[in-house]
Design an enzyme around this catalytic site. Sequence first.
Site, PDB file in Angstrom:
ATOM      1  CG  HIS A 172      -1.994  -1.054   1.128  1.00  0.00           C
ATOM      2  ND1 HIS A 172      -3.308  -0.763   0.875  1.00  0.00           N
ATOM      3  CD2 HIS A 172      -1.932  -2.411   1.215  1.00  0.00           C
ATOM      4  CE1 HIS A 172      -4.021  -1.888   0.824  1.00  0.00           C
ATOM      5  NE2 HIS A 172      -3.199  -2.899   1.046  1.00  0.00           N
ATOM      6  CG  ASP A 385       0.305   9.344   0.773  1.00  0.00           C
ATOM      7  OD1 ASP A 385       0.291   8.173   1.173  1.00  0.00           O
ATOM      8  OD2 ASP A 385      -0.399  10.245   1.256  1.00  0.00           O
TER       9      ASP A 385
HETATM   10  C1  G6P Z   1      -0.921   3.397   6.250  1.00  0.00           C
HETATM   11  C2  G6P Z   1      -0.524   1.937   6.034  1.00  0.00           C
HETATM   12  C3  G6P Z   1      -1.551   0.997   6.624  1.00  0.00           C
HETATM   13  C4  G6P Z   1      -1.802   1.370   8.076  1.00  0.00           C
HETATM   14  C5  G6P Z   1      -2.247   2.823   8.191  1.00  0.00           C
HETATM   15  C6  G6P Z   1      -2.478   3.276   9.654  1.00  0.00           C
HETATM   16  O1  G6P Z   1      -2.024   3.716   5.471  1.00  0.00           O
HETATM   17  O2  G6P Z   1      -0.320   1.674   4.653  1.00  0.00           O
HETATM   18  O3  G6P Z   1      -1.112  -0.347   6.540  1.00  0.00           O
HETATM   19  O4  G6P Z   1      -2.760   0.505   8.670  1.00  0.00           O
HETATM   20  O5  G6P Z   1      -1.229   3.644   7.628  1.00  0.00           O
HETATM   21  O6  G6P Z   1      -1.320   3.083  10.426  1.00  0.00           O
HETATM   22  P1  G6P Z   1      -1.282   2.153  11.726  1.00  0.00           P
HETATM   23  O7  G6P Z   1       0.170   2.118  12.088  1.00  0.00           O
HETATM   24  O8  G6P Z   1      -2.133   2.836  12.734  1.00  0.00           O
HETATM   25  O9  G6P Z   1      -1.826   0.804  11.360  1.00  0.00           O
END
Ligand code: G6P
Length: 525
Positions: A172, A385
């Site tokens: 992602h 991003d």
């Molecule tokens: C990004 C990453 C996700 C992640 C999100 C929130 O979008 O690509 O995999 O879940 O951030 O971050 P966190 O560390 O809270 O999961």
Amino acid sequence: MRQPAQRLIVVSNRLPFVVKRDGDSKWQVQPGSGGLVSALVPVLRQRGGTWIGWPGGDAPASSELDQVLADVSAGCGYSLAPVHLTSAEVHDFYQGFSNEIVWPLFHDLQSVCNFDPVYWRTYKAVNRKYAHAVAAHSADDDFIWVHDYHLMNVAAELRDSGSHARLGFFLHIPFPSLDLFSKLPWCRELIDALLQYDLIGFQTVRDRRNFLQCVRALVPDAQCEGKGPVLNVMVDRRCIRVGAFPISIDVDTIVRQASTAEVTRKAAELHRLLPHRTLVLGIDRLDYTKGIPHRLQAFHGLLQRYPHLRERISLIQVVVPSRVDIPEYEELKNTIEQLVGRINGEYMKPGGWVPVWYVYGHLTPTELLAYYRAADVALVTPLRDGMNLVAKEYCAASIDEDSVLILSEFAGAAAQLRRGALLVNPYDIEGVADAIRIAALMDPAERRSRMRRLRHAIRRYDVFWWVDAFLAAAWTPAGDEVGEHGVPVLDLDRTPMAAANDPLDALPDGPVAEPARRPHANLLN
Ligand code: G6P
């Protein structure tokens, strides 16, 4: 070729539910939000399957917690399989390797990396734990779809234990250039681990190109061949498919929710509170990749250089708390708050105009949509991003088509949206200030035509297209060109650099038809 009706096993760092124990030790279950959840839940329900991930926190496995998750599974139409992490694992795997090494390195911010070897060892051990959970919850003919940078090693661990399952992986976040990737002390091991998947998906053609450059440099035996959106990498007589699949949002649901009376009323209320002025909106998770201080400096520069805009423009900056236990994130919050204080201290009119409205906290879906609808301009200026779904959500929610998107050229979304958005370099604070001025003064006909173009692109390639395209690629035999299942057959590598990143750009202007209703919820990523 039709996709076989196989069960799907989704594996991501977090489960789509957060399970927490509150003060009087009752378990609280909150549904997760975001594009991934809303895209995959309908597929899981339809095909049957399991979502494997961390329920959050460091609570050990217990029959009580298992029962809570079993109850949630019973009500949601697919199974949930938790992977429990100890506090040391949360520290070294999640905060450490994932968020102090991979996250900054893959976002081109090598100076923030902390290459602690303990982190790498724990990353491998925790990926092994996820692989054990996959082995325990899947059958041979299931399709296993692993997500994101926390879990790049899962396929390697599964193969080591003799698995021949079909394994897909989607990253992602961006994939860095060879110069950056090779700084990682474990770069060769990590590339070898990724090549254990059968299909690897990236957000953009640029990410795929970076990955293939690393494969060519670090794995001399690998052969890259084919053309079209999904290429083949041959290693050790295995064929790994590598493609670009830009993730998106559930457009229909956002349009429907943005049109409700409540959202319309709240958006109007914002304009009443801030009358006769252009509203510029920034909404970001608290993260140093999002470029929030640079954006505030640009807004400050705008007010300095263009005095006639003072009292006629306000920036609403919403910051959503994230990764609060990592020191860089706390420091960033202080920096942002100091900058907001400085701008407001310099220009605010007591009892009147406030240049920057700063909101720190979680928004409800209605509040978020009201901000989107009220904003005349969205300022989405990450330093880097993977995609940036705020940009897409803003356009989908702009149902009046009378708004402007200013977008960083370093967001993955720029590949698809560059023709309708005003593209900026987020480091160029004067250039960003000029873009805000252009957006604020833009002729209504141009605003409308740009926003229509953006909404058309977003509508056509929504999150359901993304799931279909990935799964279609997973089921297309190596060597075949994907096309009939939804992935456009375009030779992206032959187009000029700007367009090469943009499989979706050749879209006509024109009105956007109102959507058919879909029953899935999807809000801020
Ligand atoms: C990004 C990453 C996700 C992640 C999100 C929130 O979008 O690509 O995999 O879940 O951030 O971050 P966190 O560390 O809270 O999961």
